[in-house]
Design an enzyme around this catalytic site. Structure first.
Site, PDB file in Angstrom:
ATOM      1  N   PRO A  16       7.963  -0.423   7.230  1.00 33.15           N
ATOM      2  CA  PRO A  16       8.306  -0.799   5.857  1.00 33.15           C
ATOM      3  C   PRO A  16       7.445  -0.702   5.055  1.00 33.15           C
ATOM      4  O   PRO A  16       5.474  -0.702   5.678  1.00 33.15           O
ATOM      5  CB  PRO A  16       8.134  -2.637   6.522  1.00 33.15           C
ATOM      6  N   GLU A  17       7.966   0.033   4.204  1.00 33.01           N
ATOM      7  CA  GLU A  17       6.745   0.192   3.281  1.00 33.01           C
ATOM      8  C   GLU A  17       7.383  -0.319   2.254  1.00 33.01           C
ATOM      9  O   GLU A  17       7.737  -1.254   1.744  1.00 33.01           O
ATOM     10  CB  GLU A  17       6.515   1.853   2.584  1.00 33.01           C
ATOM     11  N   LYS A  48       3.555  -4.379  -0.340  1.00 32.63           N
ATOM     12  CA  LYS A  48       4.159  -4.241   1.002  1.00 32.63           C
ATOM     13  C   LYS A  48       3.872  -6.103   1.296  1.00 32.63           C
ATOM     14  O   LYS A  48       4.698  -6.463   2.898  1.00 32.63           O
ATOM     15  CB  LYS A  48       3.728  -3.442   1.967  1.00 32.63           C
ATOM     16  N   HIS A  76      14.113  -9.524  19.336  1.00 35.24           N
ATOM     17  CA  HIS A  76      12.490  -9.706  18.261  1.00 35.24           C
ATOM     18  C   HIS A  76      13.261 -10.759  16.663  1.00 35.24           C
ATOM     19  O   HIS A  76      11.616 -10.288  16.208  1.00 35.24           O
ATOM     20  CB  HIS A  76      12.360  -8.096  17.967  1.00 35.24           C
ATOM     21  N   ARG A  94       6.788  -5.828  16.866  1.00 34.35           N
ATOM     22  CA  ARG A  94       5.182  -5.711  17.371  1.00 34.35           C
ATOM     23  C   ARG A  94       4.614  -7.122  17.042  1.00 34.35           C
ATOM     24  O   ARG A  94       3.225  -6.798  17.652  1.00 34.35           O
ATOM     25  CB  ARG A  94       4.676  -4.505  17.448  1.00 34.35           C
ATOM     26  N   ARG A 138     -12.870   5.960  -6.823  1.00 33.82           N
ATOM     27  CA  ARG A 138     -12.886   5.927  -5.797  1.00 33.82           C
ATOM     28  C   ARG A 138     -13.379   8.281  -5.405  1.00 33.82           C
ATOM     29  O   ARG A 138     -12.275   8.708  -5.970  1.00 33.82           O
ATOM     30  CB  ARG A 138     -11.976   5.736  -4.809  1.00 33.82           C
ATOM     31  N   ARG A 185      -4.277   9.124   9.855  1.00 32.37           N
ATOM     32  CA  ARG A 185      -2.856   8.719  10.526  1.00 32.37           C
ATOM     33  C   ARG A 185      -2.396  10.257  10.581  1.00 32.37           C
ATOM     34  O   ARG A 185      -3.013  11.344   9.972  1.00 32.37           O
ATOM     35  CB  ARG A 185      -2.646   8.688   9.223  1.00 32.37           C
TER      36      ARG A 185
END
Length: 266
Positions: A2-3, A59, A92, A114, A153, A252
């Site tokens: 999921p994004e 999300k 699941h 998970r 940032r 990542r």
DNA sequence: GAATATGTTTCGAG
DNA sequence: ACTCGAAACATATT
């Protein structure tokens, strides 16, 4: 999985399956996905409630009812499926919401291998804080707002785009895809971007997100970077055919084209 | 067994 | 005050 585009498709699943219907029963098959509440309290609070129009930010999925609102986060492996209530649950499936009329009851299922995230009440302090800290939603962010959050940032572009408090909704795949299509190296710094590059980034971000939302996920097309991710030993760039590079950036796995996305000059 | 995985938070270090 | 990297969460796959 999921994004933002995946969560947007879960929002549609939820709306089609449950909106306007009454929750008849809630079965918690694994209370490991519940945060700040118990199985007993959740099913008591939700039984008899009507599901209203769901919302998404980044999300996060917000499930409104005429009772308490719920927050769902899908971590890396979560999803939402709509099934016939008679279908046997998946291994699941952690929570089953049985909905609607008695003749043909449907079931909304929170499925997650998970269990990295899960379900909260919307007024839970921890979840409320996390939602509060989200940056603008990546699907609708304006050029001006994107510029503003990037200006605030420093550091690598990839780590900024991946940070949900800067911009909400992008994950590892989408970030690599957008940077590749915008021809920006992931290790460029936010401060090094020119006006033109920021414009390209915003344009590309919108384009990639819109087609991904249409597809329900980041589409693994051959003409996109995502389609080349799984090739063993490094795949060729869909643009220029040179071998793609891989290295960890912002912790990542990161894929980029050394020719189309030139190394930042130090 | 080891390495890896589309996510996020926390913590110590620079 | 920020940013980064590593570790932790829980589980399956290669």
């Amino acid at each position: 999985m999921p994004e933002l585009p995946d969560v947007e498709s879960f929002r549609k699943v939820l709306a089609d399956c449950a909106q306007g219907r009454t929750i008849r029963r809630v079965e918690i098959r694994d209370s490991g996905v519940l945060h700040g509440t118990s199985a007993r309290r959740l099913s008591r609070d939700l039984a008899g409630r009507e599901v209203q129009e769901p919302e998404r930010h980044g999300k996060w999925l917000v499930v409104h009812t005429d009772g308490p609102a719920l927050l769902l986060h899908f971590g890396m492996t979560g999803r939402l499926v709509c099934a016939d209530a008679d279908d046997p649950p998946h291994r699941h499936d952690r929570i089953l919401f049985t909905l609607g009329d008695m003749r043909r009851p449907r079931q909304l299922r929170y499925r997650d291998q998970r269990k990295l995230q899960g379900l909260w009440y919307a007024d839970d302090p921890e979840a409320a804080r996390r939602l509060d800290e989200q940056g603008p939603d990546a699907l609708t962010v304006s050029r001006a707002d994107l510029d503003a959050v990037l200006a605030a940032r420093r550091g690598h572009l990839k780590s900024a785009l991946l940070d949900q408090s800067v911009l909400a909704g992008l994950g590892n795949l989408l970030t690599d895809e957008i940077l590749w299509q915008a021809r920006l190296h992931p290790a460029r710094t936010t401060r090094s971007l020119t006006e033109d590059e920021r414009a390209a980034l915003h344009r590309t971000l919108r384009r990639v997100l819109r087609s991904s939302v249409r597809a329900g996920h980041v589409p693994p097309r051959d003409t996109w970077l995502t389609g080349r991710r799984d090739a063993p030993g490094g795949a060729p760039c869909p643009h220029c055919d040179i071998r793609l590079s891989t290295a960890p950036v912002a912790g990542r796995t990161t894929l980029w084209c050394p020719r189309c996305q030139p190394e930042p000059s130090p």
